[in-house]
Design an enzyme around this catalytic site. Sequence first.
Site, PDB file in Angstrom:
ATOM      1  N   SER A 261      65.345 -36.997  37.606  1.00 15.19           N
ATOM      2  CA  SER A 261      66.750 -36.922  36.704  1.00 15.19           C
ATOM      3  C   SER A 261      66.445 -37.419  35.195  1.00 15.19           C
ATOM      4  CB  SER A 261      67.854 -37.803  37.401  1.00 15.19           C
ATOM      5  OG  SER A 261      68.852 -37.006  37.003  1.00 15.19           O
TER       6      SER A 261
ATOM      7  N   LYS B 223      63.408 -35.835  32.819  1.00  9.70           N
ATOM      8  CA  LYS B 223      63.403 -35.496  31.324  1.00  9.70           C
ATOM      9  C   LYS B 223      62.321 -36.233  30.644  1.00  9.70           C
ATOM     10  CE  LYS B 223      68.553 -35.949  31.700  1.00  9.70           C
ATOM     11  NZ  LYS B 223      69.058 -34.673  32.358  1.00  9.70           N
TER      12      LYS B 223
ATOM     13  N   TRP C  17      74.544 -29.374  39.303  1.00  8.03           N
ATOM     14  CA  TRP C  17      74.632 -30.369  38.070  1.00  8.03           C
ATOM     15  C   TRP C  17      73.467 -30.083  37.147  1.00  8.03           C
ATOM     16  CZ3 TRP C  17      78.558 -31.538  34.747  1.00  8.03           C
ATOM     17  CH2 TRP C  17      78.090 -32.862  34.005  1.00  8.03           C
TER      18      TRP C  17
ATOM     19  N   HIS D  33      70.946 -34.696  45.207  1.00 10.54           N
ATOM     20  CA  HIS D  33      70.383 -35.312  43.956  1.00 10.54           C
ATOM     21  C   HIS D  33      69.480 -36.524  44.234  1.00 10.54           C
ATOM     22  CE1 HIS D  33      69.735 -35.609  39.500  1.00 10.54           C
ATOM     23  NE2 HIS D  33      70.219 -36.829  39.736  1.00 10.54           N
TER      24      HIS D  33
HETATM   25  C1  GTR Z   1      73.843 -37.994  35.193  1.00 10.64           C
HETATM   26  C2  GTR Z   1      73.229 -37.013  33.903  1.00 10.64           C
HETATM   27  C3  GTR Z   1      72.050 -36.551  34.344  1.00 10.64           C
HETATM   28  C4  GTR Z   1      71.003 -36.961  35.051  1.00 10.64           C
HETATM   29  C5  GTR Z   1      71.607 -38.047  35.947  1.00 10.64           C
HETATM   30  C6  GTR Z   1      70.520 -39.225  36.384  1.00 10.64           C
HETATM   31  O1  GTR Z   1      74.739 -38.650  35.112  1.00 10.64           O
HETATM   32  O2  GTR Z   1      74.418 -36.376  33.613  1.00 10.64           O
HETATM   33  O3  GTR Z   1      71.742 -35.504  33.152  1.00 10.64           O
HETATM   34  O4  GTR Z   1      70.129 -37.557  34.237  1.00 10.64           O
HETATM   35  O5  GTR Z   1      72.586 -38.532  35.506  1.00 10.64           O
HETATM   36  O6  GTR Z   1      69.636 -39.569  35.828  1.00 10.64           O
HETATM   37  O7  GTR Z   1      70.576 -39.337  37.575  1.00 10.64           O
END
Ligand code: GTR
Length: 392
Positions: free
Chosen positions: A225, A229, A316, A367
């Site tokens: 996540s 990035k 998402w 996720h």
């Molecule tokens: C979320 C964010 C995502 C992702 C995520 C995470 O809230 O919108 O871009 O990075 O967190 O890191 O789990």
Amino acid sequence: MKLAVILGVILATLTANAADDLSLPDPLKSLNGVKIATAKDWQANRRAEILELFRANVYGRAPVGRPLKLRFETRETTKTALSGKAIRKLVDIHFWGPGGKGTIQLAIFIPNEVPKPAPGFMLICNRPRTNIDPTRKIKSPFWPAERIVERGYVAAAFHNSDLDPDKHDGFKDGVHGIFDPADTPRPPDSWGTIAAWAWGASRVMDYFESDDDIDATQMAVVGHSRGGKTSLWCGAQDQRFALVISNESGCTGAALARRRKGESVKQINQGFPHWFCENYKQFNDRVNELPVDQHELIALMAPRLVYVASASADSWTDPEGEFLSCVHAESVYKLFGLRGLGTDKMPKADQPLHNGHIGYHLRVGTHNLLEYDWNCFMDFADKHWKTGASKK
Ligand code: GTR
């Protein structure tokens, strides 16, 4: 009435076409319109051009690479960790800048039963530190160190907050406070928090290069996540990482911005104003004007190995957008005579694509970073790293 229906049909067709045609920037066309036809041309010119566009417009510019003052302190070496299966090293990576000092606490397990130096995986941990517990009293699938060692790989991890806490404080804390010039107003291309974490991953690579048990030429940087990035931005800049792994990195990770699916550039910049550079916010409502898109970030890994993982119920992060980034990075791998993904057909869930230099899988579920994902990463590495996985 009839006319309204006709107009409606025309409008629907136009919108559908607009969605199909993403008008992505071409990684093989330089800013002055010249076609990039060879790997040499890519390496000598276009690669640096794209990297600079990401630096100036998205992630921001770090004011320092390897700092002059950097010290590795091995606080502990235990030869019989994980029931005798691994050496555990706890290493503090200290660094100093004009604004003070920082420390990355690195945990490493090195399998005893494989030839040294051994290849492996380094996780940038963005979840609570308990997920990378070096004592192994707490075990989490987020970092299955036992499993990684069992498969013959080094398992290393550090926590992103050692570089910069994940909150917006005007860039006073963490490495921004340590290295940013104190007296100037912050330029709009100054590094954000994702770039700060990526910088830390490169300092860990500095350490790997100094450890005879670790094969620094066969190390993967892994992130989930926001950590994904980070691993992508780290791998794009730091070509010492032989394999770059993004797990469900989504917006401004592996997912194409121009698809406008899942989290948007505007949402991410508003929700996490400290992650990217100030310039990125100009594109909140104009993603089509971004001089890059995320397939070009994937392409920056060429000819090295890159892996993108998605999860089926994680809309998402736009799994299809992540897959398409890999598809559109293929042209750059081809310059090197390499196969990228080798297909533009999105695979079904739990049917990994491991046949080229770009790996991809879509896991069934939500996720998360799970042992299934790690096993896929290691299966992919097994194909390319001859000395790595235990061939038992
Ligand atoms: C979320 C964010 C995502 C992702 C995520 C995470 O809230 O919108 O871009 O990075 O967190 O890191 O789990």
